[in-house]
Design a protein around this motif. Structure first.
Motif, PDB file in Angstrom:
ATOM      1  N   LYS A  52       0.847  -1.194   0.000  1.00 29.83           N
ATOM      2  CA  LYS A  52       0.000   0.000   0.000  1.00 29.83           C
ATOM      3  C   LYS A  52       0.886   1.249   0.000  1.00 29.83           C
ATOM      4  O   LYS A  52       1.808   1.372   0.784  1.00 29.83           O
ATOM      5  CB  LYS A  52      -0.890  -0.033   1.237  1.00 29.83           C
ATOM      6  N   TYR A  53       0.591   2.193  -0.902  1.00 28.00           N
ATOM      7  CA  TYR A  53       1.405   3.390  -1.037  1.00 28.00           C
ATOM      8  C   TYR A  53       0.826   4.600  -0.325  1.00 28.00           C
ATOM      9  O   TYR A  53       1.381   5.674  -0.363  1.00 28.00           O
ATOM     10  CB  TYR A  53       1.621   3.692  -2.518  1.00 28.00           C
ATOM     11  N   ILE A  54      -0.308   4.424   0.313  1.00 32.82           N
ATOM     12  CA  ILE A  54      -0.918   5.488   1.095  1.00 32.82           C
ATOM     13  C   ILE A  54      -1.252   4.923   2.473  1.00 32.82           C
ATOM     14  O   ILE A  54      -1.854   3.859   2.584  1.00 32.82           O
ATOM     15  CB  ILE A  54      -2.205   6.022   0.434  1.00 32.82           C
ATOM     16  N   GLN A  55      -0.794   5.608   3.506  1.00 32.56           N
ATOM     17  CA  GLN A  55      -1.107   5.188   4.869  1.00 32.56           C
ATOM     18  C   GLN A  55      -1.559   6.393   5.679  1.00 32.56           C
ATOM     19  O   GLN A  55      -1.066   7.499   5.481  1.00 32.56           O
ATOM     20  CB  GLN A  55       0.110   4.572   5.557  1.00 32.56           C
ATOM     21  N   LYS A  56      -2.472   6.143   6.608  1.00 35.25           N
ATOM     22  CA  LYS A  56      -2.927   7.174   7.542  1.00 35.25           C
ATOM     23  C   LYS A  56      -2.737   6.632   8.955  1.00 35.25           C
ATOM     24  O   LYS A  56      -3.066   5.478   9.230  1.00 35.25           O
ATOM     25  CB  LYS A  56      -4.391   7.520   7.305  1.00 35.25           C
ATOM     26  N   HIS A  57      -2.201   7.478   9.819  1.00 28.04           N
ATOM     27  CA  HIS A  57      -1.961   7.086  11.205  1.00 28.04           C
ATOM     28  C   HIS A  57      -2.425   8.203  12.134  1.00 28.04           C
ATOM     29  O   HIS A  57      -2.079   9.373  11.926  1.00 28.04           O
ATOM     30  CB  HIS A  57      -0.470   6.821  11.442  1.00 28.04           C
ATOM     31  N   LYS A  58      -3.185   7.840  13.151  1.00 25.08           N
ATOM     32  CA  LYS A  58      -3.597   8.834  14.143  1.00 25.08           C
ATOM     33  C   LYS A  58      -2.391   9.189  15.001  1.00 25.08           C
ATOM     34  O   LYS A  58      -1.717   8.316  15.535  1.00 25.08           O
ATOM     35  CB  LYS A  58      -4.699   8.278  15.044  1.00 25.08           C
ATOM     36  N   SER A  68      -7.316  16.461  17.360  1.00 24.72           N
ATOM     37  CA  SER A  68      -7.298  15.353  16.418  1.00 24.72           C
ATOM     38  C   SER A  68      -6.210  15.649  15.400  1.00 24.72           C
ATOM     39  O   SER A  68      -6.253  16.687  14.736  1.00 24.72           O
ATOM     40  CB  SER A  68      -8.654  15.232  15.733  1.00 24.72           C
ATOM     41  N   ALA A  69      -5.235  14.766  15.296  1.00 25.24           N
ATOM     42  CA  ALA A  69      -4.149  14.962  14.329  1.00 25.24           C
ATOM     43  C   ALA A  69      -3.826  13.626  13.680  1.00 25.24           C
ATOM     44  O   ALA A  69      -3.706  12.609  14.352  1.00 25.24           O
ATOM     45  CB  ALA A  69      -2.916  15.530  15.022  1.00 25.24           C
ATOM     46  N   GLU A  70      -3.677  13.683  12.373  1.00 24.83           N
ATOM     47  CA  GLU A  70      -3.424  12.474  11.600  1.00 24.83           C
ATOM     48  C   GLU A  70      -2.188  12.693  10.728  1.00 24.83           C
ATOM     49  O   GLU A  70      -1.979  13.785  10.209  1.00 24.83           O
ATOM     50  CB  GLU A  70      -4.644  12.185  10.726  1.00 24.83           C
ATOM     51  N   VAL A  71      -1.392  11.659  10.575  1.00 25.64           N
ATOM     52  CA  VAL A  71      -0.240  11.694   9.685  1.00 25.64           C
ATOM     53  C   VAL A  71      -0.605  10.892   8.446  1.00 25.64           C
ATOM     54  O   VAL A  71      -1.011   9.736   8.547  1.00 25.64           O
ATOM     55  CB  VAL A  71       1.011  11.091  10.367  1.00 25.64           C
ATOM     56  N   ASN A  72      -0.496  11.519   7.290  1.00 18.98           N
ATOM     57  CA  ASN A  72      -0.787  10.857   6.020  1.00 18.98           C
ATOM     58  C   ASN A  72       0.514  10.644   5.259  1.00 18.98           C
ATOM     59  O   ASN A  72       1.252  11.603   5.018  1.00 18.98           O
ATOM     60  CB  ASN A  72      -1.740  11.705   5.169  1.00 18.98           C
ATOM     61  N   LEU A  73       0.783   9.409   4.899  1.00 16.15           N
ATOM     62  CA  LEU A  73       1.989   9.069   4.134  1.00 16.15           C
ATOM     63  C   LEU A  73       1.584   8.628   2.743  1.00 16.15           C
ATOM     64  O   LEU A  73       0.742   7.750   2.576  1.00 16.15           O
ATOM     65  CB  LEU A  73       2.743   7.927   4.830  1.00 16.15           C
ATOM     66  N   ASN A  74       2.176   9.266   1.751  1.00 14.35           N
ATOM     67  CA  ASN A  74       1.936   8.913   0.351  1.00 14.35           C
ATOM     68  C   ASN A  74       3.277   8.697  -0.324  1.00 14.35           C
ATOM     69  O   ASN A  74       4.132   9.593  -0.314  1.00 14.35           O
ATOM     70  CB  ASN A  74       1.192  10.042  -0.385  1.00 14.35           C
ATOM     71  N   LEU A  75       3.482   7.542  -0.910  1.00 13.87           N
ATOM     72  CA  LEU A  75       4.706   7.285  -1.652  1.00 13.87           C
ATOM     73  C   LEU A  75       4.495   7.685  -3.107  1.00 13.87           C
ATOM     74  O   LEU A  75       3.452   7.397  -3.691  1.00 13.87           O
ATOM     75  CB  LEU A  75       5.066   5.797  -1.585  1.00 13.87           C
ATOM     76  N   SER A  76       5.483   8.363  -3.675  1.00 12.31           N
ATOM     77  CA  SER A  76       5.398   8.764  -5.075  1.00 12.31           C
ATOM     78  C   SER A  76       6.791   8.817  -5.671  1.00 12.31           C
ATOM     79  O   SER A  76       7.796   8.863  -4.944  1.00 12.31           O
ATOM     80  CB  SER A  76       4.709  10.118  -5.211  1.00 12.31           C
TER      81      SER A  76
END
Length: 93
Positions: free
Chosen positions: A2-8, A83-91
């Protein structure tokens, strides 16, 4: 893979004291990161890191605004929801 991840990162209701501790630690760490990045760039190649120099004052302004809001919450005996989220996108580069 998976190239997109979301983490609280943060999720909850906090007293002003706890909210201030959490948020100031995060913002102070980011400011310190950019200061060290700029210092490293100056030492290695003799020139400032422009991204770091742009981000430092932006982060400091955010810290000031957050501090004012937390002080207001403290005076009014309020709770702060964060509320804070970290979004990781690989490109590709």
């Amino acid at each position: 893979m998976k190239y997109i991840q979301k983490h609280k990162l943060i999720e909850g209701r906090f007293s002003p004291k706890d909210a201030k501790e959490i948020l100031m630690n995060i913002f102070s760490s980011k400011i310190q990161f950019h200061k060290m990045k700029n210092f490293s760039s100056q030492e290695r190649i003799g020139k400032s890191d422009e991204t770091a120099l742009t981000r430092i004052p932006e982060l400091e302004i955010s810290k000031e605004e957050i501090t004012k809001l937390i002080e207001e919450a403290e005076l009014k005996n309020m709770i702060i929801s964060i509320s804070a989220e970290v979004n990781l996108n690989l490109s590709d580069k």
